[in-house]
Write a protein that holds these residues in place. Sequence first.
Motif, PDB file in Angstrom:
ATOM      1  N   VAL A  93       0.912  -1.231  -0.067  1.00  0.00           N
ATOM      2  CA  VAL A  93       0.118   0.266   0.179  1.00  0.00           C
ATOM      3  C   VAL A  93       0.888   1.227   0.011  1.00  0.00           C
ATOM      4  N   ALA A  94       0.344   2.266  -0.707  1.00  0.00           N
ATOM      5  CA  ALA A  94       1.246   3.581  -0.861  1.00  0.00           C
ATOM      6  C   ALA A  94       0.867   4.507   0.358  1.00  0.00           C
ATOM      7  N   GLN A  95       1.131   3.866   1.532  1.00  0.00           N
ATOM      8  CA  GLN A  95       0.980   4.576   2.750  1.00  0.00           C
ATOM      9  C   GLN A  95       2.284   4.403   3.697  1.00  0.00           C
ATOM     10  N   ASP A  96       2.207   5.376   4.542  1.00  0.00           N
ATOM     11  CA  ASP A  96       3.512   5.115   5.681  1.00  0.00           C
ATOM     12  C   ASP A  96       3.204   4.124   6.559  1.00  0.00           C
ATOM     13  N   PRO A  97       4.125   3.487   6.766  1.00  0.00           N
ATOM     14  CA  PRO A  97       4.186   2.213   7.659  1.00  0.00           C
ATOM     15  C   PRO A  97       3.689   2.585   9.146  1.00  0.00           C
ATOM     16  N   ASP A  98       3.853   3.946   9.723  1.00  0.00           N
ATOM     17  CA  ASP A  98       3.297   4.097  10.825  1.00  0.00           C
ATOM     18  C   ASP A  98       1.851   4.275  10.910  1.00  0.00           C
ATOM     19  N   ASP A 106       4.978  -2.329  18.838  1.00  0.00           N
ATOM     20  CA  ASP A 106       5.076  -1.194  18.049  1.00  0.00           C
ATOM     21  C   ASP A 106       6.213  -0.597  17.280  1.00  0.00           C
ATOM     22  N   GLU A 107       7.437  -1.257  17.860  1.00  0.00           N
ATOM     23  CA  GLU A 107       8.768  -0.996  17.031  1.00  0.00           C
ATOM     24  C   GLU A 107       8.744  -1.606  15.792  1.00  0.00           C
ATOM     25  N   LEU A 108       8.571  -3.145  16.097  1.00  0.00           N
ATOM     26  CA  LEU A 108       8.639  -4.205  14.779  1.00  0.00           C
ATOM     27  C   LEU A 108       7.332  -4.005  13.987  1.00  0.00           C
ATOM     28  N   ARG A 109       6.450  -3.380  14.518  1.00  0.00           N
ATOM     29  CA  ARG A 109       4.989  -3.202  13.658  1.00  0.00           C
ATOM     30  C   ARG A 109       4.521  -4.659  13.536  1.00  0.00           C
ATOM     31  N   ARG A 110       4.429  -5.557  14.572  1.00  0.00           N
ATOM     32  CA  ARG A 110       4.019  -7.057  14.666  1.00  0.00           C
ATOM     33  C   ARG A 110       2.852  -7.106  15.626  1.00  0.00           C
ATOM     34  N   PHE A 111       1.718  -7.634  15.126  1.00  0.00           N
ATOM     35  CA  PHE A 111       0.682  -8.020  15.907  1.00  0.00           C
ATOM     36  C   PHE A 111       0.472  -9.519  15.720  1.00  0.00           C
ATOM     37  N   LEU A 162       5.617  -3.804   7.242  1.00  0.00           N
ATOM     38  CA  LEU A 162       6.895  -3.506   6.945  1.00  0.00           C
ATOM     39  C   LEU A 162       7.157  -2.286   5.799  1.00  0.00           C
ATOM     40  N   PRO A 163       8.198  -1.498   6.261  1.00  0.00           N
ATOM     41  CA  PRO A 163       8.563  -0.324   5.168  1.00  0.00           C
ATOM     42  C   PRO A 163       8.987  -0.868   3.801  1.00  0.00           C
ATOM     43  N   ALA A 174       9.642   0.354  -0.594  1.00  0.00           N
ATOM     44  CA  ALA A 174      10.069   1.813  -1.431  1.00  0.00           C
ATOM     45  C   ALA A 174       8.797   2.546  -1.700  1.00  0.00           C
ATOM     46  N   HIS A 175       7.630   2.046  -1.850  1.00  0.00           N
ATOM     47  CA  HIS A 175       6.511   2.876  -1.990  1.00  0.00           C
ATOM     48  C   HIS A 175       5.536   3.026  -1.103  1.00  0.00           C
ATOM     49  N   GLY A 176       5.829   2.725   0.282  1.00  0.00           N
ATOM     50  CA  GLY A 176       5.284   2.827   1.313  1.00  0.00           C
ATOM     51  C   GLY A 176       5.192   1.920   2.149  1.00  0.00           C
ATOM     52  N   SER A 177       4.193   0.764   2.380  1.00  0.00           N
ATOM     53  CA  SER A 177       4.206  -0.464   3.159  1.00  0.00           C
ATOM     54  C   SER A 177       4.093  -1.548   2.406  1.00  0.00           C
ATOM     55  N   ARG A 178       4.534  -2.651   3.071  1.00  0.00           N
ATOM     56  CA  ARG A 178       4.071  -4.118   2.579  1.00  0.00           C
ATOM     57  C   ARG A 178       3.332  -4.594   4.103  1.00  0.00           C
ATOM     58  N   VAL A 179       2.144  -5.134   3.970  1.00  0.00           N
ATOM     59  CA  VAL A 179       1.613  -5.888   4.812  1.00  0.00           C
ATOM     60  C   VAL A 179       1.514  -7.329   4.677  1.00  0.00           C
ATOM     61  N   VAL A 180       2.137  -8.031   5.692  1.00  0.00           N
ATOM     62  CA  VAL A 180       2.184  -9.401   5.588  1.00  0.00           C
ATOM     63  C   VAL A 180       1.197 -10.240   6.528  1.00  0.00           C
ATOM     64  N   TYR A 181       0.253 -11.098   6.056  1.00  0.00           N
ATOM     65  CA  TYR A 181      -0.907 -11.573   7.367  1.00  0.00           C
ATOM     66  C   TYR A 181      -0.620 -13.074   7.061  1.00  0.00           C
ATOM     67  N   SER A 182      -0.338 -13.678   8.083  1.00  0.00           N
ATOM     68  CA  SER A 182      -0.089 -14.920   7.983  1.00  0.00           C
ATOM     69  C   SER A 182      -0.910 -15.590   9.164  1.00  0.00           C
ATOM     70  N   GLN A 183      -0.957 -16.827   8.907  1.00  0.00           N
ATOM     71  CA  GLN A 183      -1.863 -17.845  10.031  1.00  0.00           C
ATOM     72  C   GLN A 183      -1.373 -19.401  10.020  1.00  0.00           C
TER      73      GLN A 183
END
Length: 131
Positions: free
Chosen positions: A10-15, A62-67, A89-90, A92-101
Amino acid sequence: MATFRFDTRVAQDPDRVWAVLTDVNLIPQWFPAVREAHFDGVHRHLSTPEGTLKSLVVTRDDELRRFQYRFVEGMPLPVDFHLGTIDVLPDAHGSRVVYSQEILPEALAPVVERAVGAGIEGIARYFATHP
């Protein structure tokens, strides 16, 4: 044990992405199956058309951005083991969101995999429409 992983960029800031994905009240805006959600300080309670799911919050870093969370009530079969993980995760174009189970019994895998697949699509859609 069934294990699977989805990701989206997504083209959004990781925070900003992290803030949205960890705000329980916003889950219904990006996770299609969830109608209502609230947090009682220990558990997330997610109302769906099939009933209510209760999940224990295992990790919020919050530091690792892991939930991470574990389903403890509301699944269609008893759960022997479950761990859901969302990483922001940061990129190059914003954020990468990884969702695992990870889930046992494997008979629950198709249900959870479908829901999480829709969830990752919902994340991409949410951030595309909320710049």
